[in-house]
Design a protein around this motif. Sequence first.
Motif, PDB file in Angstrom:
ATOM      1  N   GLU A  12       0.723  -1.175   0.014  1.00  0.00           N
ATOM      2  CA  GLU A  12       0.034  -0.008  -0.042  1.00  0.00           C
ATOM      3  C   GLU A  12       0.870   1.310  -0.023  1.00  0.00           C
ATOM      4  O   GLU A  12       1.772   1.363   0.685  1.00  0.00           O
ATOM      5  CB  GLU A  12      -0.972  -0.071   1.166  1.00  0.00           C
ATOM      6  N   ILE A  13       0.584   2.157  -0.783  1.00  0.00           N
ATOM      7  CA  ILE A  13       1.533   3.229  -1.076  1.00  0.00           C
ATOM      8  C   ILE A  13       0.574   4.652  -0.891  1.00  0.00           C
ATOM      9  O   ILE A  13      -0.509   4.582  -1.504  1.00  0.00           O
ATOM     10  CB  ILE A  13       1.957   3.311  -2.478  1.00  0.00           C
ATOM     11  N   HIS A  14       1.169   5.548  -0.212  1.00  0.00           N
ATOM     12  CA  HIS A  14       0.773   6.880  -0.155  1.00  0.00           C
ATOM     13  C   HIS A  14       1.571   7.979  -0.872  1.00  0.00           C
ATOM     14  O   HIS A  14       2.849   7.878  -0.488  1.00  0.00           O
ATOM     15  CB  HIS A  14       0.380   7.333   1.362  1.00  0.00           C
ATOM     16  N   LEU A  15       1.043   8.323  -2.006  1.00  0.00           N
ATOM     17  CA  LEU A  15       2.008   9.066  -3.090  1.00  0.00           C
ATOM     18  C   LEU A  15       1.568  10.601  -3.208  1.00  0.00           C
ATOM     19  O   LEU A  15       0.457  11.016  -2.982  1.00  0.00           O
ATOM     20  CB  LEU A  15       1.564   8.468  -4.476  1.00  0.00           C
ATOM     21  N   THR A  16       2.443  11.297  -3.174  1.00  0.00           N
ATOM     22  CA  THR A  16       2.474  12.624  -3.268  1.00  0.00           C
ATOM     23  C   THR A  16       3.539  13.349  -4.281  1.00  0.00           C
ATOM     24  O   THR A  16       4.636  12.732  -4.247  1.00  0.00           O
ATOM     25  CB  THR A  16       2.517  13.466  -2.003  1.00  0.00           C
ATOM     26  N   ILE A  17       3.293  14.334  -5.305  1.00  0.00           N
ATOM     27  CA  ILE A  17       4.235  14.718  -6.191  1.00  0.00           C
ATOM     28  C   ILE A  17       4.171  16.340  -5.964  1.00  0.00           C
ATOM     29  O   ILE A  17       3.224  16.972  -6.171  1.00  0.00           O
ATOM     30  CB  ILE A  17       3.697  14.281  -7.349  1.00  0.00           C
ATOM     31  N   SER A  18       5.505  16.796  -5.971  1.00  0.00           N
ATOM     32  CA  SER A  18       5.431  18.355  -5.914  1.00  0.00           C
ATOM     33  C   SER A  18       5.181  18.996  -7.257  1.00  0.00           C
ATOM     34  O   SER A  18       5.598  18.315  -8.382  1.00  0.00           O
ATOM     35  CB  SER A  18       6.857  18.809  -5.231  1.00  0.00           C
ATOM     36  N   PRO A  19       4.901  20.059  -7.405  1.00  0.00           N
ATOM     37  CA  PRO A  19       4.975  20.932  -8.895  1.00  0.00           C
ATOM     38  C   PRO A  19       6.035  20.845  -9.527  1.00  0.00           C
ATOM     39  O   PRO A  19       6.110  20.261 -10.794  1.00  0.00           O
ATOM     40  CB  PRO A  19       4.715  22.241  -8.637  1.00  0.00           C
ATOM     41  N   SER A  20       7.319  20.785  -8.877  1.00  0.00           N
ATOM     42  CA  SER A  20       8.868  20.643  -9.655  1.00  0.00           C
ATOM     43  C   SER A  20       8.771  19.066 -10.070  1.00  0.00           C
ATOM     44  O   SER A  20       9.234  18.976 -11.132  1.00  0.00           O
ATOM     45  CB  SER A  20       9.853  20.772  -8.608  1.00  0.00           C
ATOM     46  N   GLY A  21       8.330  18.331  -9.322  1.00  0.00           N
ATOM     47  CA  GLY A  21       8.306  16.870  -9.723  1.00  0.00           C
ATOM     48  C   GLY A  21       7.642  16.508 -10.952  1.00  0.00           C
ATOM     49  O   GLY A  21       7.888  15.812 -11.680  1.00  0.00           O
ATOM     50  N   ALA A  22       6.287  17.237 -10.998  1.00  0.00           N
ATOM     51  CA  ALA A  22       5.601  17.038 -11.956  1.00  0.00           C
ATOM     52  C   ALA A  22       6.315  17.721 -13.278  1.00  0.00           C
ATOM     53  O   ALA A  22       6.189  17.046 -14.436  1.00  0.00           O
ATOM     54  CB  ALA A  22       4.122  17.735 -11.889  1.00  0.00           C
ATOM     55  N   ALA A  23       7.144  18.610 -13.108  1.00  0.00           N
ATOM     56  CA  ALA A  23       7.731  19.164 -14.398  1.00  0.00           C
ATOM     57  C   ALA A  23       8.598  18.590 -14.675  1.00  0.00           C
ATOM     58  O   ALA A  23       8.988  18.357 -15.971  1.00  0.00           O
ATOM     59  CB  ALA A  23       8.268  20.646 -13.952  1.00  0.00           C
ATOM     60  N   VAL A  24       9.744  18.065 -13.753  1.00  0.00           N
ATOM     61  CA  VAL A  24      10.655  16.968 -14.239  1.00  0.00           C
ATOM     62  C   VAL A  24      10.032  15.578 -15.076  1.00  0.00           C
ATOM     63  O   VAL A  24      10.486  15.198 -16.044  1.00  0.00           O
ATOM     64  CB  VAL A  24      11.422  16.367 -13.128  1.00  0.00           C
ATOM     65  N   ILE A  25       8.929  15.214 -14.343  1.00  0.00           N
ATOM     66  CA  ILE A  25       8.317  14.178 -15.116  1.00  0.00           C
ATOM     67  C   ILE A  25       7.760  14.312 -16.506  1.00  0.00           C
ATOM     68  O   ILE A  25       7.900  13.628 -17.321  1.00  0.00           O
ATOM     69  CB  ILE A  25       6.821  13.641 -14.412  1.00  0.00           C
ATOM     70  N   LYS A  26       7.138  15.763 -16.847  1.00  0.00           N
ATOM     71  CA  LYS A  26       6.968  16.194 -18.162  1.00  0.00           C
ATOM     72  C   LYS A  26       8.178  16.120 -19.112  1.00  0.00           C
ATOM     73  O   LYS A  26       8.146  15.805 -20.077  1.00  0.00           O
ATOM     74  CB  LYS A  26       6.316  17.529 -18.096  1.00  0.00           C
ATOM     75  N   GLN A  27       9.143  16.787 -18.569  1.00  0.00           N
ATOM     76  CA  GLN A  27      10.436  17.030 -19.257  1.00  0.00           C
ATOM     77  C   GLN A  27      10.809  15.632 -19.696  1.00  0.00           C
ATOM     78  O   GLN A  27      11.587  15.476 -20.636  1.00  0.00           O
ATOM     79  CB  GLN A  27      11.308  17.645 -18.246  1.00  0.00           C
ATOM     80  N   GLU A  28      11.171  14.761 -18.652  1.00  0.00           N
ATOM     81  CA  GLU A  28      12.063  13.467 -18.864  1.00  0.00           C
ATOM     82  C   GLU A  28      11.105  12.092 -19.365  1.00  0.00           C
ATOM     83  O   GLU A  28      11.763  11.333 -20.137  1.00  0.00           O
ATOM     84  CB  GLU A  28      12.625  12.991 -17.445  1.00  0.00           C
ATOM     85  N   LEU A  29       9.829  12.186 -18.906  1.00  0.00           N
ATOM     86  CA  LEU A  29       9.010  11.185 -19.349  1.00  0.00           C
ATOM     87  C   LEU A  29       8.003  11.668 -20.452  1.00  0.00           C
ATOM     88  O   LEU A  29       7.370  10.570 -21.017  1.00  0.00           O
ATOM     89  CB  LEU A  29       8.214  10.533 -18.332  1.00  0.00           C
ATOM     90  N   GLY A  30       7.693  12.734 -20.611  1.00  0.00           N
ATOM     91  CA  GLY A  30       6.726  13.099 -21.581  1.00  0.00           C
ATOM     92  C   GLY A  30       5.205  12.902 -21.033  1.00  0.00           C
ATOM     93  O   GLY A  30       4.299  13.021 -21.804  1.00  0.00           O
ATOM     94  N   LEU A  31       4.989  12.901 -19.706  1.00  0.00           N
ATOM     95  CA  LEU A  31       3.822  12.936 -19.174  1.00  0.00           C
ATOM     96  C   LEU A  31       3.442  14.054 -18.527  1.00  0.00           C
ATOM     97  O   LEU A  31       4.198  14.678 -17.770  1.00  0.00           O
ATOM     98  CB  LEU A  31       3.697  11.549 -18.148  1.00  0.00           C
ATOM     99  N   ASN A  32       2.119  14.462 -18.750  1.00  0.00           N
ATOM    100  CA  ASN A  32       1.379  15.487 -18.046  1.00  0.00           C
ATOM    101  C   ASN A  32       0.767  15.271 -16.882  1.00  0.00           C
ATOM    102  O   ASN A  32      -0.279  14.358 -17.060  1.00  0.00           O
ATOM    103  CB  ASN A  32       0.454  16.499 -19.042  1.00  0.00           C
ATOM    104  N   ILE A  33       1.534  15.614 -15.667  1.00  0.00           N
ATOM    105  CA  ILE A  33       0.917  15.106 -14.386  1.00  0.00           C
ATOM    106  C   ILE A  33       0.226  16.483 -13.738  1.00  0.00           C
ATOM    107  O   ILE A  33       0.846  17.505 -13.517  1.00  0.00           O
ATOM    108  CB  ILE A  33       2.023  14.541 -13.741  1.00  0.00           C
ATOM    109  N   ASP A  34      -1.016  16.084 -13.297  1.00  0.00           N
ATOM    110  CA  ASP A  34      -1.746  17.372 -12.564  1.00  0.00           C
ATOM    111  C   ASP A  34      -1.681  17.053 -11.272  1.00  0.00           C
ATOM    112  O   ASP A  34      -1.794  15.806 -10.575  1.00  0.00           O
ATOM    113  CB  ASP A  34      -3.244  16.855 -12.953  1.00  0.00           C
TER     114      ASP A  34
END
Length: 218
Positions: A33-55
Amino acid sequence: MSKEHPLVLAITGASGAVYATRLLQILCHADREIHLTISPSGAAVIKQELGLNIDVRKPDLDALLGYVAPWTTSPAIKSVAAGAVQRHAERVHFHAYDDYMTPIASGSFRTSGMIVCPCSGSTLSGIARAAASNLITRAAEVHLKEHRKLILVPRETPISVLQLENMHRAAQAGAILLPAMPGWYHGVDGLDSIVDFVVARILDQVDVDNALMQRWGE
């Protein structure tokens, strides 16, 4: 702390988002079981490196958990990703990075540990100084004060004196510093081997059995 308690995973704005997605997939595959959280900067890196748009308030977890790197040819890796998509509804609980009313903001909510992967320099600084400015740094502070495992996975080079001091302070407080520094002794046969080396070492720290890498002497 029981292995049956959930794990906390925070994704912040350092390079190395692929480590986080692979780690999340393996944890789901292991039925944790996982409790997940993502910072805005983390989402920006995900978009840059993985090409995924994360809200960062309502992410597409299917896209995140189902991510397979373009260089991946391994059927096993693709199968784990597909399985993680099927299982995440039961296993993954998402919390907005600024929502302090979530369970992981309190020490009374029991967990088996927390992983910050990748861990940005600003997140490291906030943790080292006990200066919680969002849910991620607050949850990390909770894990330190409750003497639970806190694994920080920085990915930066070169490292400044100030960053070294922050790592030292965090380690003194009980955190485990696990930089994303892959080894080369485990039969590297591609980029997936490099990713899995780091992910395997993280999983070892939270007692999740895995066979992602060829271990020394085995």
